[in-house]
Design an enzyme around this catalytic site. Structure first.
Site, PDB file in Angstrom:
ATOM      1  N   GLU A 226      41.338  39.784  45.305  1.00 36.69           N
ATOM      2  CA  GLU A 226      42.475  38.927  45.681  1.00 36.69           C
ATOM      3  C   GLU A 226      43.536  38.510  44.519  1.00 36.69           C
ATOM      4  O   GLU A 226      44.709  38.485  44.332  1.00 36.69           O
ATOM      5  CB  GLU A 226      42.297  37.638  46.411  1.00 36.69           C
ATOM      6  CG  GLU A 226      41.908  37.810  47.946  1.00 36.69           C
ATOM      7  CD  GLU A 226      40.293  38.111  47.984  1.00 36.69           C
ATOM      8  OE1 GLU A 226      39.446  38.253  46.845  1.00 36.69           O
ATOM      9  OE2 GLU A 226      39.759  38.549  49.201  1.00 36.69           O
TER      10      GLU A 226
ATOM     11  N   ARG B 120      41.548  32.410  46.080  1.00 44.54           N
ATOM     12  CA  ARG B 120      40.780  32.847  45.105  1.00 44.54           C
ATOM     13  C   ARG B 120      41.849  33.162  43.982  1.00 44.54           C
ATOM     14  O   ARG B 120      41.543  33.696  42.725  1.00 44.54           O
ATOM     15  CB  ARG B 120      40.079  34.312  45.561  1.00 44.54           C
ATOM     16  CG  ARG B 120      39.326  34.941  44.739  1.00 44.54           C
ATOM     17  CD  ARG B 120      38.141  34.311  44.103  1.00 44.54           C
ATOM     18  NE  ARG B 120      37.053  33.885  44.855  1.00 44.54           N
ATOM     19  CZ  ARG B 120      35.864  34.491  45.212  1.00 44.54           C
ATOM     20  NH1 ARG B 120      35.999  35.796  45.124  1.00 44.54           N
ATOM     21  NH2 ARG B 120      35.028  33.915  45.885  1.00 44.54           N
TER      22      ARG B 120
ATOM     23  N   LYS C 195      24.225  50.256  56.794  1.00 42.45           N
ATOM     24  CA  LYS C 195      25.055  49.121  57.486  1.00 42.45           C
ATOM     25  C   LYS C 195      24.704  49.095  58.995  1.00 42.45           C
ATOM     26  O   LYS C 195      24.828  50.320  59.502  1.00 42.45           O
ATOM     27  CB  LYS C 195      26.385  48.890  57.408  1.00 42.45           C
ATOM     28  CG  LYS C 195      26.939  47.558  57.458  1.00 42.45           C
ATOM     29  CD  LYS C 195      28.277  47.356  56.854  1.00 42.45           C
ATOM     30  CE  LYS C 195      28.758  45.832  57.161  1.00 42.45           C
ATOM     31  NZ  LYS C 195      30.088  45.599  56.221  1.00 42.45           N
TER      32      LYS C 195
HETATM   33  C1  LIG Z   1      36.919  36.393  48.585  1.00 43.62           C
HETATM   34  C2  LIG Z   1      36.575  37.086  49.829  1.00 43.62           C
HETATM   35  N1  LIG Z   1      37.407  38.080  50.469  1.00 43.62           N
HETATM   36  C3  LIG Z   1      37.154  38.595  51.313  1.00 43.62           C
HETATM   37  C4  LIG Z   1      35.850  38.491  52.272  1.00 43.62           C
HETATM   38  C5  LIG Z   1      36.035  39.021  53.745  1.00 43.62           C
HETATM   39  N2  LIG Z   1      34.573  39.799  53.620  1.00 43.62           N
HETATM   40  C6  LIG Z   1      33.504  39.410  54.080  1.00 43.62           C
HETATM   41  S1  LIG Z   1      32.160  40.505  54.107  1.00 43.62           S
HETATM   42  C7  LIG Z   1      33.179  41.657  53.379  1.00 43.62           C
HETATM   43  C8  LIG Z   1      32.647  42.868  52.968  1.00 43.62           C
HETATM   44  C9  LIG Z   1      31.376  42.881  51.869  1.00 43.62           C
HETATM   45  O1  LIG Z   1      31.159  43.688  51.600  1.00 43.62           O
HETATM   46  P1  LIG Z   1      29.470  43.951  50.967  1.00 43.62           P
HETATM   47  O2  LIG Z   1      29.325  42.914  49.873  1.00 43.62           O
HETATM   48  O3  LIG Z   1      29.143  45.489  50.827  1.00 43.62           O
HETATM   49  O4  LIG Z   1      28.873  43.573  52.299  1.00 43.62           O
HETATM   50  P2  LIG Z   1      28.212  44.050  53.453  1.00 43.62           P
HETATM   51  O5  LIG Z   1      29.197  43.783  54.664  1.00 43.62           O
HETATM   52  O6  LIG Z   1      28.484  45.815  53.356  1.00 43.62           O
HETATM   53  O7  LIG Z   1      26.872  43.790  53.755  1.00 43.62           O
HETATM   54  C10 LIG Z   1      34.565  41.048  53.036  1.00 43.62           C
HETATM   55  C11 LIG Z   1      35.527  41.959  52.314  1.00 43.62           C
HETATM   56  C12 LIG Z   1      35.056  37.349  51.730  1.00 43.62           C
HETATM   57  N3  LIG Z   1      34.135  37.018  52.321  1.00 43.62           N
HETATM   58  N4  LIG Z   1      35.348  36.897  50.583  1.00 43.62           N
END
Ligand SMILES: Cc1ncc(C[n+]2csc(CCOP(=O)(O)OP(=O)(O)O)c2C)c(N)n1
Ligand SMILES: CC(=O)[C@@H](O)[C@H](O)COP(=O)(O)O
Ligand SMILES: [Mg+2]
Length: 636
Positions: free
Chosen positions: A370, A398, A283
């Protein structure tokens, strides 16, 4: 070729590794330049530059479908699909959206913003394809964080049951959610990534093979099959979970090695049925500051590229609601071991990272889950704990059935703290905290409250902790407070269902909720200049409503205005309307809030102006509706 000349991703076909590497550098430059200027998601997109280029070189995006999970990492996708030249408008009003958007581009095959939806959507497209006898590839790209979301596992369960449905899932595993990823799934993925045998094969086999006389240079495509086979032999467990669930597991592959990635995707495309390609990425790749602070550079406000520091704001800002929440809850938790702060992968955004650092035993991060968070909170409540489910208003959507079925029907004392309630700005329609008043107010046993400022937030926190008769939900906005004095401790709980009269007035009463209370006071001042004397109520509670305060003033003034930062349909204004109707108080009511539309990405101030929700606009609307006859001046 320069990226600015690329108008279709199929123009990547046939480009050499060197040419693709040049484009990768151009993508990173544009990505960094833009996010430094506009703010946005930095680390996620930097980590998938090679993945996107390699995958798109092996697809025909005239017909193949690609579904990005969340979409916050899809800035390279946007640059490769005709939006490079206006990418500088990212997340600005009328500009490029921060997530994929069906209405923005034919290459945005499915929108998102909330996590864990990509495999479900992709499977739906694949099933439709087969039913219609069509032939195109369908690829979902999901992060390791999003993979911890229940929906993703539901979709894997289903896809793995359909051996004849061709579907590729690309797992972008960077070992991070927003914070370090949590749970058994990331632990399993790391075991695969870090297994010595896999490392040996990845690091050495290629070199060994290349030195075979006459054959080495011709082995590359075939070498992948051999390498995959040897991995399976050397580390039978590699990908076993996915294999047992009906997927062919391919990987892990170095997510920044274009040659490896292209060969791996080409190999994976030859495999029928559901395939999972495990891609190991970093990342923030390519920007050392982001690589070294992957939490802090998940998303950034405008910043200085050289130092990585946020651009200094013109004047010091009051603490954010999230920070006041985190500090206050932690102080309460220090004296109350029953308090358990729960987050669904949003520790830093909610301010719960403060509790995590100071009282780790009273902090739980469930991952992007969630639904699980809410029902687990219900379980905690049955045992006398004080679970504080701290979930953004939009993400709490959610877990709606869990709120109804597991919390409200059983009237369990779960305390919901909904940050980002109201207009959030650049994240746009998928992230606006628009609906929580409406979707919670209709639930039996639920109590709803919202503070006028950060000091009242502190009081409402102690109110929520003390309230154990059933569920209670507190909403507060994204961003900074009003700079009012905060107490360090000794907060007194508020009486449930009681509001406060902030200003007397004879001509009309403004009944405001939460973040609209201070604007209501500004409106009253403007109305006063026009001869209208407005009373102002800080409702504090949307349920139960303080009818003893509201109804007499409605009768006395004969005119009611409600103000809320949320959807009008079923919202706070509807609650006041219903209360007046139930009391047979038939006076004209003007409801100010968000109409039945999507609020697109813009700054919160721009959105409020577009919605007519600035104090001058609201005063204008009120005067137009309630033209109060000017007191006649006696002549003579
Ligand atoms: C249902 C939901 N909960 C929380 C979030 C907040 N959120 C956005 S990106 C993220 C992390 C995603 O991690 P990953 O899928 O590994 O993607 P990366 O950022 O590592 O590329 C979160 C928790 C969201 N977008 N949707
Ligand atoms: C992609 C995603 O859903 C989160 O990164 C979200 O953008 C965070 O929002 P805040 O910036 O309001 O914490
Ligand atoms: Mg990740």
């Amino acid at each position: 070729m320069h990226l600015s000349e690329l108008t279709h991703p199929n123009q990547l076909h046939g480009l050499s590794i060197a040419q693709l590497s040049q484009i990768a550098a151009q993508i990173r430059d544009k990505h960094l330049e833009t996010v430094a200027a506009t703010g946005g998601h930095l680390g996620p997109g930097l980590g998938v530059v090679e993945l996107t280029l390699a995958l798109y070189q092996t697809l025909d995006l005239e017909q193949d479908r690609v579904i990005w999970d969340v979409g916050h990492q899809a800035y390279p996708h946007k640059m490769l699909t005709g939006r490079y030249n206006n990418f500088h408008t990212l997340r600005q009003k009328g500009g490029i959206a921060g997530y994929l958007n069906l209405r923005e581009s034919p290459f945005d095959h499915f929108g998102a913003g909330h996590a864990s939806t990509s495999i479900s959507a992709a499977l739906g497209m694949a099933i439709a394809r087969d039913l219609k006898g069509e032939h195109f590839k369908v690829v979902a790209i999901i992060g390791d964080g999003a993979l911890t979301g229940g929906m993703a596992l539901e979709a894997i369960n289903h896809a793995g049951h359909l051996p004849d449905t061709n579907l590729m899932v690309v797992l972008n595993d960077n070992e991070m959610s927003i914070s370090p990823n949590v749970g058994a799934i990331p632990r399993y993925l790391n075991k695969i990534r870090l297994s010595p045998q896999v490392q040996f094969i990845a690091d050495n086999l290629e070199e060994q093979f290349k030195h075979i006389p006459f054959l080495g240079e011709n082995l590359t495509p075939e070498m992948h099959r051999i390498k995959e086979g040897m991995k399976r032999l050397a580390v039978p467990k590699v990908g076993a979970v996915f294999e047992e669930l009906g997927f062919t597991y391919v990987g892990p592959v170095d997510g920044h090695n274009l040659e490896e990635l292209i060969a791996t995707f080409q190999h994976a495309h030859t495999i029928s049925g559901p395939v999972l390609v495990h891609v190991a990425t970093i990342k923030g790749k390519g920007y050392a500051i982001a690589e070294n602070d992957q939490v802090g550079y998940h998303a950034q406000n405008p910043f200085d590229l050289v130092t990585g520091k946020a651009k200094p704001s013109s004047k010091p800002k009051p603490p954010s609601y999230s920070k006041v929440f985190g500090e206050t809850l932690t102080k309460l938790a220090e004296n109350d071991p029953r308090i358990i702060g729960i987050t669904a992968a949003m520790a830093t955004g909610t301010g719960l990272d403060i509790l995590q650092k100071r009282l780790p035993k009273q902090y739980i991060d469930v991952g992007i889950a969630e639904q699980h968070a809410v029902t687990m909170a219900a379980g905690l409540a049955t045992q006398g704990m004080r679970p504080v489910a701290t979930i953004y208003s939009t993400f709490l959507q959610r877990a709606y059935d869990q709120i109804v079925h597991d919390v409200c029907i059983q009237s369990l004392p779960v305390f919901f703290c909904m940050d980002r309630a109201g207009i959030v700005g650049a994240d746009g329609p998928t992230h606006q905290g628009m609906y929580d008043i409406a979707y919670l107010r209709c639930l039996p046993n639920m109590v709803l409250m919202a503070p006028k400022d950060e000091a009242e937030l502190q009081q409402m926190l102690v109110t929520g902790i003390n309230y154990t008769a059933g569920p209670i939900a507190l909403r507060y906005p994204r961003g900074n407070g009003h700079g009012v004095a905060l107490m360090e401790e000794g907060w007194e709980p508020l009486p449930i269902g009681k509001g406060e009269l902030l200003r007397q007035g004879e001509d009309l009463v403004l009944v405001a909720y939460g973040s609209m209370v201070y604007p209501a006071l500004q409106v009253a001042e403007i109305l006063k200049e026009h001869g209208m004397r407005a009373a102002v109520i800080n409702a504090r509670f949307a349920k139960p409503l303080d009818t003893e305060l509201i109804i007499p003033l409605a009768k006395q003034t004969g005119r009611v205005v409600t103000l809320e930062e949320g959807c009008l349909m079923g919202g706070f204004g509807s609650a006041v309307l219903e209360a007046l109707q139930d009391a047979d108080v038939l006076v004209p009511v003007l409801r100010l809030g968000v109409p039945d539309i999507l609020v697109e990405h813009a700054t919160p101030d721009e959105s409020k102006a577009d919605l007519g929700l600035t104090p001058p606009q609201m005063a204008e609307t009120i005067m137009a509706k309630f033209a109060v006859p000017q007191p006649t001046v006696a002549v003579g």
